[in-house]
Structures are given as C-alpha cells and as structure tokens.
Design an enzyme around this catalytic site. Structure first.
Site, PDB file in Angstrom:
ATOM      1  N   ARG A  64       0.852  -1.181   0.000  1.00 23.10           N
ATOM      2  CA  ARG A  64       0.000   0.000   0.000  1.00 23.10           C
ATOM      3  C   ARG A  64       0.888   1.231   0.000  1.00 23.10           C
ATOM      4  O   ARG A  64       1.964   1.252   0.613  1.00 23.10           O
ATOM      5  CB  ARG A  64      -0.935   0.008   1.219  1.00 23.10           C
ATOM      6  CG  ARG A  64      -1.831  -1.215   1.279  1.00 23.10           C
ATOM      7  CD  ARG A  64      -3.195  -0.979   0.652  1.00 23.10           C
ATOM      8  NE  ARG A  64      -3.216  -0.765  -0.768  1.00 23.10           N
ATOM      9  CZ  ARG A  64      -3.492  -1.706  -1.665  1.00 23.10           C
ATOM     10  NH1 ARG A  64      -3.726  -2.940  -1.291  1.00 23.10           N
ATOM     11  NH2 ARG A  64      -3.529  -1.407  -2.946  1.00 23.10           N
ATOM     12  N   HIS A  93       0.860   1.008 -10.561  1.00 28.70           N
ATOM     13  CA  HIS A  93      -0.019   0.061  -9.868  1.00 28.70           C
ATOM     14  C   HIS A  93      -0.449  -1.073 -10.817  1.00 28.70           C
ATOM     15  O   HIS A  93      -1.629  -1.344 -11.004  1.00 28.70           O
ATOM     16  CB  HIS A  93      -1.248   0.780  -9.308  1.00 28.70           C
ATOM     17  CG  HIS A  93      -1.830   0.068  -8.107  1.00 28.70           C
ATOM     18  ND1 HIS A  93      -2.424   0.737  -7.066  1.00 28.70           N
ATOM     19  CD2 HIS A  93      -1.910  -1.252  -7.788  1.00 28.70           C
ATOM     20  CE1 HIS A  93      -2.852  -0.129  -6.158  1.00 28.70           C
ATOM     21  NE2 HIS A  93      -2.542  -1.351  -6.583  1.00 28.70           N
TER      22      HIS A  93
END
Length: 311
Positions: free
Chosen positions: A227, A275
C-alpha cells in the site's frame, strides 16, 4: 436482492465484462451495472475497485461491499459506510503470482546489473561487471499472507536467502520468518532487497519513516507493492539521497495517479510503475458470485474482512 458491479476503474476490465463473467456463475441472478441500475432499493451487494464518496448513501439496503482485489483500507475507512455493512476481499492466485513476478523482475534487474549495461550500451562501452551471487543475496519479504507467502517461496526456490517478517508468527519452509516490530530493524539491515507487501492498518501507515529507513542496509533496494501509505515519501527521498536505501521501486504511492509535479517522478533513485504489479483476476470472479450466493443464503462469506482490524 441484486448484485451491482461498479468497478469504477478506467483502463481495466469494464463493468459489463465483469458482470458477464459473474452471470455465467449465477444463472438467473439479478446482476446489474451502472448502465442497468434499476431500483437501487433491491441492491444488497456491490462489487467495486474503489467505493466512491456518495455510493453507500445511494444504496439504502446494502449488506456487502465486495472488493475486486485485495486492499480494502479505503473501504473499511469509508466515513459513509454504515457499521452493519460487511466487507469482503478477493484472494486470487493470478495476481499473487504476478506480484511475485514483479518483485522478481526488479530484483533481477539490479542483481544482473542491467541498468549499468543499458547505460554503457548508449556509449558503446564494454565493461564487464560482476553480477551478485544468488546464494549470497538476502531478500526480505514484509507481509507473509497470501501474496507475501507466494513471493517468499518463489524467491526461495530460485536460490536467494529469504527472510520473512509479519505481525504475528508464520512458518514457511526454507524462509527465516520473524515477527514483531522489534525484529524489523535488524532484518532490514541484513537485506539486499526488501519487498513490502503489507496491508494498510493503523500500525503500518508511515511504517517506513526516517528512523526505519535509516536501519536499512546502505545501497539496498526497497520495493513496494503493498500500500502506498506504508512509506513516508518525503523521508524516503531524503534517505535515498543519503544512500540508505540505494534505490526504490514503487508500484503504489500515497496519491494515485501520482501527480505530474511530484518529485518522485524525477528522483534518480526511484522507479515508478503505475499500480500494475497484479493485473489479472484469473478465476477469482467465481468468489464474487459465490459470496452473492452465500449472502443470499445467509451462509458465511469467503474472505470476509474484520473491519476493526482493517484486513
């Protein structure tokens, strides 16, 4: 009862594509998309990548938010999500394998001196540089759950020395597993590469601050596919300037998409990927269909999240 597929992410699978796959698992079920919304009072489950700000208020009978992925921190922290609404995540094998491959790709890139050789090719320079020796290379894997365990085993099987770290004790054959914050600085100081695959919880937000970054082995590489809020990015750039760590590879950042004026883009010791470390869901949409069936039947859900713990 109805299931709404509302992924809310451009550049990936469309809502219609996801709904089509789910319908093959749920013949006769009421599976909708925003284009076929109908009566919102009938919607009891929504499958999302991101739960938007006003979404819970528009679904008065919502019982379950199904994340189309693993990270659920923005859902469990959503200020408008009623306490009674349950949250579930996916644990598919396909993206776990892909994330492990992403770590391996960037480890091998440094391990085999690829940036050096690519730069020298541009100047027609022939300089043999000794690659690192795999059995002498130590890799730390932070987070030993579904994805981290897969990563640790892949790296172990190639021949690296692998040290794993988790909040609670874990046991993986051939991996030196440690747990608890007090063991983390020594582990970081021993590793040539550190793979972060931790969830976002109150304990992990900003975990990589100036103090922890200073504990890393000088010149090593920090890779984050967990994260974005695990790392204090200002402290990271300062630490990179000091050479501890020597390089960072970031698939996740604190703000996504990363703004064009963010200094991470231009820092010479930072590599950014947008990502993409885990992309394909494989057969995980079967679990979305199964959770809708279980919700309707009043049965225990697959991969339900403890909202208080955040995972």
């Amino acid at each position: 009862m109805a299931l709404l597929i509302d992924g809310g992410l451009s550049g990936w699978m469309t809502d219609a594509e996801i709904a089509g796959q789910v319908r093959t698992q749920l013949p006769g079920a009421d599976v909708r998309t925003p284009d076929t919304l109908g009566n919102v009072d009938e919607i009891t489950m929504v499958a999302v990548v991101t739960l938007r700000d006003g979404q819970p208020a528009k679904l008065p009978n919502l019982q379950l938010v199904q994340k189309l992925g693993a990270g659920v921190e923005t859902i469990v922290k959503h200020p408008a999500l009623p306490d009674h609404v349950r949250v579930a995540r996916l644990k598919p094998d396909a993206p776990a394998r892909e994330i492990a491959e992403w770590f391996l790709a960037y480890i091998l890139r440094a391990h085999r001196n690829m940036p050096v050789h690519e730069a020298e090719q541009a100047t027609s320079t022939w300089t043999p540089v000794e690659p690192r020796y795999t059995p002498d290379t130590v890799i730390g894997v932070l987070g030993l759950g579904h994805i981290g365990g897969r990563t640790a085993r892949m790296l172990r099987d190639i021949g690296f020395q692998v040290k794993g770290w988790s909040r609670s004790p874990k046991d993986i054959d051939g991996v030196d597993c440690r747990h608890g914050y007090d063991s983390l600085p020594d582990l970081l100081g021993a590793c040539d590469h550190v793979c972060a695959i931790l969830p976002s919880t109150p304990e992990t937000v900003g975990l990589f601050n100036a103090n922890l970054l200073s504990a890393m082995k000088p010149g090593n590489q920090l890779l984050n596919a967990g994260r974005g809020d695990l790392i204090d990015e200002t402290a990271l750039m300062q630490a990179l300037d000091a050479g501890t760590p020597g390089h960072a590879v970031l698939d996740v950042v604190s703000q996504e998409p990363l703004p064009a004026d963010n200094p991470l883009w231009s820092h010479p010791q930072v590599t950014i990927t947008p990502h993409v470390s885990g992309w394909h869901l494989g057969d995980a949409l079967k679990d979305v269909a199964e959770n809708y069936r279980r919700l309707t039947a009043g049965e225990p859900l697959l991969h339900e999240v403890d909202r208080a713990r955040g995972y």
